[in-house]
Design a protein around this motif. Sequence first.
Motif, PDB file in Angstrom:
ATOM      1  N   ILE A 210       0.833  -1.199   0.000  1.00  0.00           N
ATOM      2  CA  ILE A 210       0.000   0.000   0.000  1.00  0.00           C
ATOM      3  C   ILE A 210       0.869   1.250   0.000  1.00  0.00           C
ATOM      4  O   ILE A 210       0.618   2.212  -0.722  1.00  0.00           O
ATOM      5  CB  ILE A 210      -0.933   0.001   1.227  1.00  0.00           C
ATOM      6  CG1 ILE A 210      -1.924  -1.161   1.117  1.00  0.00           C
ATOM      7  CG2 ILE A 210      -1.686   1.327   1.330  1.00  0.00           C
ATOM      8  CD1 ILE A 210      -2.762  -1.358   2.351  1.00  0.00           C
TER       9      ILE A 210
ATOM     10  N   VAL B 254      -1.678   3.275  -5.231  1.00  0.00           N
ATOM     11  CA  VAL B 254      -2.978   2.676  -4.985  1.00  0.00           C
ATOM     12  C   VAL B 254      -4.057   3.725  -5.190  1.00  0.00           C
ATOM     13  O   VAL B 254      -4.017   4.807  -4.586  1.00  0.00           O
ATOM     14  CB  VAL B 254      -3.053   2.098  -3.553  1.00  0.00           C
ATOM     15  CG1 VAL B 254      -4.456   1.592  -3.272  1.00  0.00           C
ATOM     16  CG2 VAL B 254      -2.026   0.988  -3.377  1.00  0.00           C
TER      17      VAL B 254
ATOM     18  N   ALA C  69      -6.075  -1.585  -1.106  1.00  0.00           N
ATOM     19  CA  ALA C  69      -5.303  -2.322  -2.108  1.00  0.00           C
ATOM     20  C   ALA C  69      -6.164  -3.162  -3.039  1.00  0.00           C
ATOM     21  O   ALA C  69      -5.637  -3.775  -3.976  1.00  0.00           O
ATOM     22  CB  ALA C  69      -4.273  -3.214  -1.429  1.00  0.00           C
TER      23      ALA C  69
ATOM     24  N   PRO D 101       2.420  -5.033  -9.568  1.00  0.00           N
ATOM     25  CA  PRO D 101       1.296  -5.808  -9.036  1.00  0.00           C
ATOM     26  C   PRO D 101       0.718  -6.853  -9.999  1.00  0.00           C
ATOM     27  O   PRO D 101      -0.081  -7.683  -9.583  1.00  0.00           O
ATOM     28  CB  PRO D 101       0.263  -4.729  -8.768  1.00  0.00           C
ATOM     29  CG  PRO D 101       0.504  -3.716  -9.846  1.00  0.00           C
ATOM     30  CD  PRO D 101       1.985  -3.695 -10.067  1.00  0.00           C
TER      31      PRO D 101
END
Length: 462
Positions: free
Chosen positions: A164, A169, A179, A233
């Motif tokens: 985070i 984010v 998240a 991610p």
Amino acid sequence: MPLQLYNTLHAKKEVFEPLDPDRVTMYVCGPTVYNYIHIGNARPAVVFDVLNRVLKRHYKNVVYARNITDIDDKIIAAAKNNSEDISALAKRFIDTYHDDLKALYNETPTLEPLATDNIDEMISMISSLIERGHAYEAEGHVLFHIPSNQDYGKLSKRSLDDMIVGARVEVAPYKKHPADFVMWKPSDDDVPGWDSPWGRGRPGWHIECSAMIRKHLGGTIDIHGGGQDLTFPHHENELAQGSCCADNEQYVRYWVHNGYITIDEEKMSKSIGNVRQVHALLKDHDGEVLRFALLSTHYRSPLNWSEDLIIQARNRLDAIYQALRTCEQDTADTNTIDVEVQNALEDDLNTPLAISALHECARQLNKSSDPKEQAELKEKIINSGYLLGLVQRDADDYFKGAKDDGGLDKATIDQLIEERIAAKNAKNYQRADEIRNQLTTENIELEDTKDGTRWRYGSRSL
């Protein structure tokens, strides 16, 4: 030796053992087609092309899928800026992507699924994740709920708090957790969209790969590849979706990632203005030279891209082709691979060591006077080079096709060589020397052989 690959998930090299030796599966993240690819995009394409070649040497049936993202906010924005139809823009850059990779001597993957052809599978996977309690609908969006997956972060080795803090984010009021990431988003009337249980919309980026893997390769695949920047991610989110969609099912057995590319020791960035597009590089450099440069450093290590790197790559590739060009023997037709090349590639794709072994074969070929040995070495270089995607051209074609910084065109060079031959036959050696000197000035090297005069663009010095 058995094939070993560095598995990002376990942070170590492991012996590769496919789930089913009769059907080995590999998936690699491809481009989002809103512009020409840059050299950083080309690195995974070339690296995993080599891995595909190595796998095919071990296994009869290798299914290699490399997707194309043809619906994305960047594509929508680029089409709007160009006043161009979105599908037309995507197709244009898909075509140039294929052309660029062909110029880099990449083979075509087994499958190349488009995101827009797999929307139904994405909707089905999202629905399953909602049913299992891993996703939720909010204001026309569907989001994956990160806290529902206790293993989240195991691929990138990050804690949820670190993710985070360290990631960009998007904070939105409809998120249950900061998240949580979007799998489906609403589409306005002027934006592409598809009907779904949550309204007209389009998929988020992360769900595409998970859904296409499941549809085209199965619930568990052997290898998932991509650039190191995708570990978090994108691949972390993929892993969460794929794992949570089925009970007791491993999503990917081996996660393999290549390192970053810098440009003259700086991060490649649009803001700096140092992005090197493959399309532009190919105007000045031979594609095989660019491929050689990409493979000159181990795939997991950072690669600093520079003109010096390209010059070194060309000179080293020239040396191998010159050995093949000088050897007048036919190949031995033995399908033999140099054991040192094979061992290097089977040790986590150690391409620099494999290239060094290929150079040693060329050195032995230059020294050999035994016709049988020459034929065997020539065959070994060509067969071993195939695994790297190198030295598959006729040597004369390579030297005459190598890019040079302007100067004389090939037709003019051939005409001057014919004039030089005629001058020598007429014993006009002064004119013959003048032509040789003229060509030398233009960085053209001549080689007189019993079969005639051959030429090549001269090697460049650093």
